[in-house]
Design a protein around this motif. Structure first.
Motif, PDB file in Angstrom:
ATOM      1  N   GLU A  48     -50.536 -13.156  10.994  1.00  0.00           N
ATOM      2  CA  GLU A  48     -49.169 -13.246  10.982  1.00  0.00           C
ATOM      3  C   GLU A  48     -48.717 -14.529  10.781  1.00  0.00           C
ATOM      4  OE1 GLU A  48     -47.461 -11.354  14.476  1.00  0.00           O
ATOM      5  OE2 GLU A  48     -48.646  -9.610  14.082  1.00  0.00           O
ATOM      6  N   GLU A  49     -48.513 -15.010   9.654  1.00  0.00           N
ATOM      7  CA  GLU A  49     -47.849 -16.446   9.426  1.00  0.00           C
ATOM      8  C   GLU A  49     -49.018 -17.376   9.689  1.00  0.00           C
ATOM      9  OE1 GLU A  49     -44.008 -16.973  10.916  1.00  0.00           O
ATOM     10  OE2 GLU A  49     -43.184 -15.468   9.384  1.00  0.00           O
ATOM     11  N   LYS A  50     -48.571 -18.141  10.707  1.00  0.00           N
ATOM     12  CA  LYS A  50     -49.727 -19.026  11.037  1.00  0.00           C
ATOM     13  C   LYS A  50     -50.582 -18.744  12.205  1.00  0.00           C
ATOM     14  CE  LYS A  50     -46.430 -22.334  12.960  1.00  0.00           C
ATOM     15  NZ  LYS A  50     -46.509 -23.843  13.452  1.00  0.00           N
ATOM     16  N   TYR A  51     -50.254 -17.484  12.803  1.00  0.00           N
ATOM     17  CA  TYR A  51     -51.098 -17.034  13.770  1.00  0.00           C
ATOM     18  C   TYR A  51     -51.918 -15.985  13.178  1.00  0.00           C
ATOM     19  CZ  TYR A  51     -47.279 -18.852  16.497  1.00  0.00           C
ATOM     20  OH  TYR A  51     -46.183 -19.731  16.839  1.00  0.00           O
ATOM     21  N   CYS A  52     -53.101 -15.826  13.862  1.00  0.00           N
ATOM     22  CA  CYS A  52     -54.242 -14.662  13.684  1.00  0.00           C
ATOM     23  C   CYS A  52     -54.371 -13.724  14.809  1.00  0.00           C
ATOM     24  CB  CYS A  52     -55.463 -15.080  13.282  1.00  0.00           C
ATOM     25  SG  CYS A  52     -55.340 -16.045  11.776  1.00  0.00           S
ATOM     26  N   ASN A  53     -54.050 -12.581  14.760  1.00  0.00           N
ATOM     27  CA  ASN A  53     -54.418 -11.598  15.888  1.00  0.00           C
ATOM     28  C   ASN A  53     -55.952 -11.130  15.826  1.00  0.00           C
ATOM     29  OD1 ASN A  53     -52.083 -11.222  17.402  1.00  0.00           O
ATOM     30  ND2 ASN A  53     -51.135 -10.135  15.454  1.00  0.00           N
ATOM     31  N   ILE A  54     -56.439 -11.522  16.798  1.00  0.00           N
ATOM     32  CA  ILE A  54     -58.079 -11.341  16.789  1.00  0.00           C
ATOM     33  C   ILE A  54     -58.135  -9.843  17.688  1.00  0.00           C
ATOM     34  CG2 ILE A  54     -60.589 -12.101  17.268  1.00  0.00           C
ATOM     35  CD1 ILE A  54     -59.158 -13.817  15.292  1.00  0.00           C
ATOM     36  N   ILE A  55     -58.714  -8.892  16.843  1.00  0.00           N
ATOM     37  CA  ILE A  55     -58.973  -7.842  17.630  1.00  0.00           C
ATOM     38  C   ILE A  55     -60.514  -7.507  18.007  1.00  0.00           C
ATOM     39  CG2 ILE A  55     -58.597  -5.223  17.539  1.00  0.00           C
ATOM     40  CD1 ILE A  55     -56.324  -7.144  15.990  1.00  0.00           C
ATOM     41  N   THR A  56     -60.898  -7.506  19.277  1.00  0.00           N
ATOM     42  CA  THR A  56     -62.371  -7.245  19.639  1.00  0.00           C
ATOM     43  C   THR A  56     -62.418  -5.766  20.137  1.00  0.00           C
ATOM     44  OG1 THR A  56     -62.338  -8.225  21.785  1.00  0.00           O
ATOM     45  CG2 THR A  56     -62.626  -9.639  19.936  1.00  0.00           C
ATOM     46  N   GLU A  57     -63.603  -5.313  20.652  1.00  0.00           N
ATOM     47  CA  GLU A  57     -63.588  -4.100  21.266  1.00  0.00           C
ATOM     48  C   GLU A  57     -62.968  -4.017  22.615  1.00  0.00           C
ATOM     49  OE1 GLU A  57     -67.692  -2.585  21.370  1.00  0.00           O
ATOM     50  OE2 GLU A  57     -67.417  -2.666  18.998  1.00  0.00           O
ATOM     51  N   LYS A  58     -62.944  -5.313  23.217  1.00  0.00           N
ATOM     52  CA  LYS A  58     -62.326  -5.428  24.613  1.00  0.00           C
ATOM     53  C   LYS A  58     -60.789  -5.901  24.819  1.00  0.00           C
ATOM     54  CE  LYS A  58     -66.942  -6.673  26.098  1.00  0.00           C
ATOM     55  NZ  LYS A  58     -67.739  -7.650  26.259  1.00  0.00           N
TER      56      LYS A  58
END
Lengths: 248, 581
Positions: free
Chosen positions: A168-178
């Motif tokens: 998202e623009e200069k951010y990154c959403n990191i999605i892990t299992e937890k």
């Protein structure tokens, strides 16, 4: 997110205790405190060490440098390290400097200085300088982990734990299992640094861990991931299908 | 009679010789020309050419040598041999070796072009040898030849010689006409000496025949004529003849006069010879004298030259020595000046060091003393369980120790800086974080003094500096700012990035400030330390000096802005680009 594992190599108990306290207070994980070179090497090879903090002088001899020199011999086993020294003696420094990448901290030091030194060591070691101090980024990517600056300290995330990354623009959403969190890193940089046999772009805003793909539904432009996560698949990136192991 | 004849005969010889000689002298040119002309055919014979030229130059010895060389060559023609024999004969004749001359001349063939000349010389030789008959024979053969054929031999000469021959042969009748003929010729030629001789001969002729009446006038004529000449021999002979004549006339007194005159002339001739000899000796002596003088002068000259050279060399040597002396003296003066300067600096430095020592030790002593008294209080209070006071005391102790520690730290870095032992590496540094890290140590101190601290440095501002020295600079600046802040004051650290080359880092406090003089003193590039006016805030000035040195080493600039009572701004400008591009 996991705590970063630190090996302390320091022969003076008072100093190692103070250092341990500071690091523990900042959510670092101490995997061991070595008093000698031998101990240090044993601990280093037996435990999962992310960063080593090395006193140059162990029992009056510059064994700290020897340690650094030793671990540098095996490329895969190399780890970032920070030298601690109470003197700025030039000859010692000239020798220590040869153990590239070279980070050091002069004793006595305060909490901020040691945290800063650890960050610098990680940056230098992975060749991604000026990350943690800048306002634009907060993550260094190694082959195994993401080192993310959280508050004053560093955290690490296994790359293999990541299901997908949403940009998202200069951010990154990191999605892990937890969990799910946001890091500051540019898309180009993350694409460049991630191993593209493990991670694959499926959309302008999605990077997916190939291992976590459970189903690809091209008709719906959808990728189903483990943990019931979904990612969009755009037409541009449909050749991902070739990469995914399929049963034939 | 015998005595008379003898006495008169003697002079005749001389007359002949003289005549022959003088004749040749005057007429050589004609003979020479002829010889040259005739002998050109032999120009390819170098020895002959030389002989000829020496002959014409009357160098008789050389002529003999070269003719001999020519004669030793086997391929000579008859003519060439004739020339050689002629030259040799003539040369021997001139050298008065008459026999050799005769032998040479007899080897000349009779057909030779110059055979008349040969005859003439042979005749003369015979005459000299008193072989009058042979002489008469030779002369008679050439008597009637024309003058041209004789090549310069005068007819009068031949006639005269014939006359003499006959005279000696006592053939007076034959002699008379010849002598008279030659007399006439001589009168024509005004040959005085010849005349005297001939007069004498004619007189002798008559006198021999006892024709005294005819003889005596001739004797007298000869005598009178001799008076007009300077020839001593002629004078002597005529006088002697007169004396003999007068003696024979029994006119003894007159004879005596003549005899005396004769002796006078003889003496004068001797005298003349002696004078000549003396003169010669004198000349030689004078020449020797001159030679000696010349030698002396030469020696003197040599000595003078040697002296002059000596002077010159010694002058040069002296000059060189002088120049070297001056050079070394100046070098020494220069070195001395440098040494003196260095000594002064050294003394100054030493004094500073001593002062530093005293101040540092004084400060440390005060700190430790304060700690000691504080500890005593601490123990007392602990015994009394007065726990509330303990906290304050411990805080106080901590502050004291902090101050002392800072002082020691600065001292250490100062020493390291002076000895260049410290590690120094210029890297890029983000100012904000460095400020944060350093200020972190001073948070408790600022809290205690209730000083408000703000780090307003832009996070993006970066400089190139050595991290450790920048930390030392910041520690001192922040420490100073706190030290000179009033309680409840404010300390701001901010950056100003307006310059192309430098980024400014400003540490601003709202403390006591300083006056202009103090400010300028601070900026002075000297290590002179002055005790602060503010006695209760301890400090040596070492901190700021260290800052200045460190900033200089980092290629930065340092300035101070301050207003008394309002606060101080310490401005550190550091380069934004790495050194050397």
């Amino acid at each position: 997110m996991d705590n970063v594992n630190i090996l302390i190599i320091e022969d003076t108990p008072e100093e190692s205790d103070a250092l341990s306290n500071v690091l523990l207070a900042n959510n670092y994980n101490i995997v061991g405190v070595a008093r000698s070179l031998k101990e240090a090497l044993t601990m280093f090879y037996n435990a999962k060490v992310d960063i080593a903090i090395v006193d140059v002088f162990l029992d009056g001899t510059p064994d700290g440098i020897t340690f650094a020199e030793t671990i540098n011999i095996v490329p895969d086993a190399r780890r970032p390290f920070v030298f601690l020294t109470s003197s700025t003696d030039r000859q010692i420094f000239e020798r220590a400097k040869l153990t590239q990448p070279f980070s050091y901290l002069i004793k006595p030091f305060n909490e901020l200085e040691i945290l800063y030194a650890i960050e610098m060591a990680v940056e230098k070691f992975y060749g991604q300088t000026d990350v943690f101090l800048s306002e634009e980024e907060d993550t260094v990517i190694s082959t195994e982990y993401l080192f993310i600056k959280k508050g004053k300290a560093l955290k690490k995330v296994f790359l293999s734990d990541i299901i997908y990354i949403e940009v998202e623009e200069k951010y990154c959403n990191i999605i892990t299992e937890k969990e799910k969190f946001v890091i500051l890193i540019s898309l180009t940089k993350i694409l460049e640094l991630l191993d593209n046999s493990d991670f694959c772009r499926t959309h302008r805003n999605y990077i997916v861990n190939i291992e976590k793909i459970t189903e690809i539904i091209p008709g719906d432009n959808l990728i189903l991931l483990s943990g019931n996560h979904k990612a969009t698949l755009s037409d541009t990136y449909k050749n991902i299908i070739k990469k995914v192991r399929t049963l034939k | 009679m015998g005595i008379r004849t003898k006495a008169i005969f003697f002079p005749l010889f001389l007359t002949i010789s003289t005549l022959l000689f003088s004749q040749q002298k005057t007429n050589t040119s004609l003979f020479e020309k002829e010889i040259k002309k005739r002998s050109t055919q032999f120009s390819d014979k170098p020895n002959f050419n030389k002989a000829q030229s020496f002959y014409l130059a009357k160098e008789w010895d050389s002529t003999l040598v070269y003719t001999m060389k020519q004669l030793n060559v086997t391929t000579n023609t008859e003519e060439l041999k004739n020339y050689c024999h002629l030259f040799r004969g003539h040369s021997f004749f001139q050298k008065k070796t008459l026999k050799e001359a005769k032998r040479e001349l007899l080897m000349v063939s009779k057909t030779f072009y110059f055979y008349n000349r040969v005859k003439m010389i042979l005749g003369t030789i015979a005459l000299e040898q008193s072989k009058f008959k042979d002489a008469t024979h030779y002369f008679k053969e050439i008597e009637h030849l024309s003058t041209y054929e004789l090549y310069g031999i005068k007819k009068s000469n031949i006639e005269h010689n014939l006359g003499i021959c006959y005279l000696h042969l006592k053939e007076f009748d034959a002699a008379e006409p010849y002598l008279i003929k030659s007399l006439k010729l001589q009168e024509e030629q005004k040959d005085t000496l010849g005349l005297i001789g001939t007069y004498g001969n004619i007189a002798s002729l008559y006198y021999e025949q006892y024709k005294d009446q005819q003889a005596i006038p001739y004797f007298e004529k000869a005598y009178r004529l001799s008076k007009t000449t300077t020839d001593y021999t002629a004078k002597q002979n005529t006088a002697r003849n007169m004396a003999v004549v007068e003696e024979n006339r029994k006119n003894l007194s007159q004879s005596l006069v003549y005899r005396k005159e004769y002796e006078k002339w003889r003496d004068s001739l001797n005298d003349q010879n002696k004078i000549w000899e003396v003169a010669e000796l004198e000349k030689q002596f004078a020449v020797k004298q001159k030679q000696k003088e010349v030698q002396v002068l030469q020696a003197e000259n040599k000595i003078k030259i040697a002296e002059r050279n000596g002077f010159l060399y010694s002058a040069i040597v002296l000059l060189v020595v002088l120049a070297a002396g001056v050079y070394f003296y100046r070098e020494k003066v220069k070195t001395n000046a440098i040494i003196t300067k260095q000594k002064e600096t050294l003394d100054e430095l030493n004094a500073t060091k001593d002062k530093l020592f005293s101040i540092v030790s004084h400060d440390l002593r005060s700190s430790v003393h304060a700690l000691k008294t504080s500890n005593t209080k601490l123990v007392d209070n602990l015994e009394n369980k007065n726990l509330e006071v303990l906290d304050g005391l411990l805080q106080n102790n901590s502050a004291i120790v902090n101050g002392a520690y800072n002082l020691l730290d600065n001292l250490l870095h100062w020493a390291l800086l002076q000895t260049q032992q410290s590690y120094f590496e210029i890297t890029s540094i983000r100012l904000f974080f460095i400020v944060e890290q350093i200020a972190y140590n001073y948070k408790p101190l600022m809290l205690e003094k209730n000083v408000d601290f703000k780090n307003k440095v832009s996070k993006s501002d970066m400089v190139y500096a050595d991290q450790e020295s920048l930390k030392i600079i910041l520690r001192n600046l922040i420490d100073n700012a706190i030290k000179f802040s009033n309680p409840d004051g404010e300390i701001k650290i901010y950056s100003r990035n307006t310059d192309d080359i430098y980024c400014e880092l400003i540490v601003e406090d709202s403390g006591v400030g300083m006056n202009e003089n103090t400010r300028l003193d601070l900026l002075k590039d000297s290590v002179l330390l002055s005790k602060k006016e503010n006695e209760n805030t301890i400090g040596t000035g070492l901190g700021l000096q260290l800052c200045k040195s460190m900033i200089k080493k980092n290629k930065g600039k340092f300035s101070v802005k301050s207003e008394l009572g309002k606060g101080t701004k310490m401005i550190v400008s550091l380069p934004k680009t790495p050194p050397n591009g």
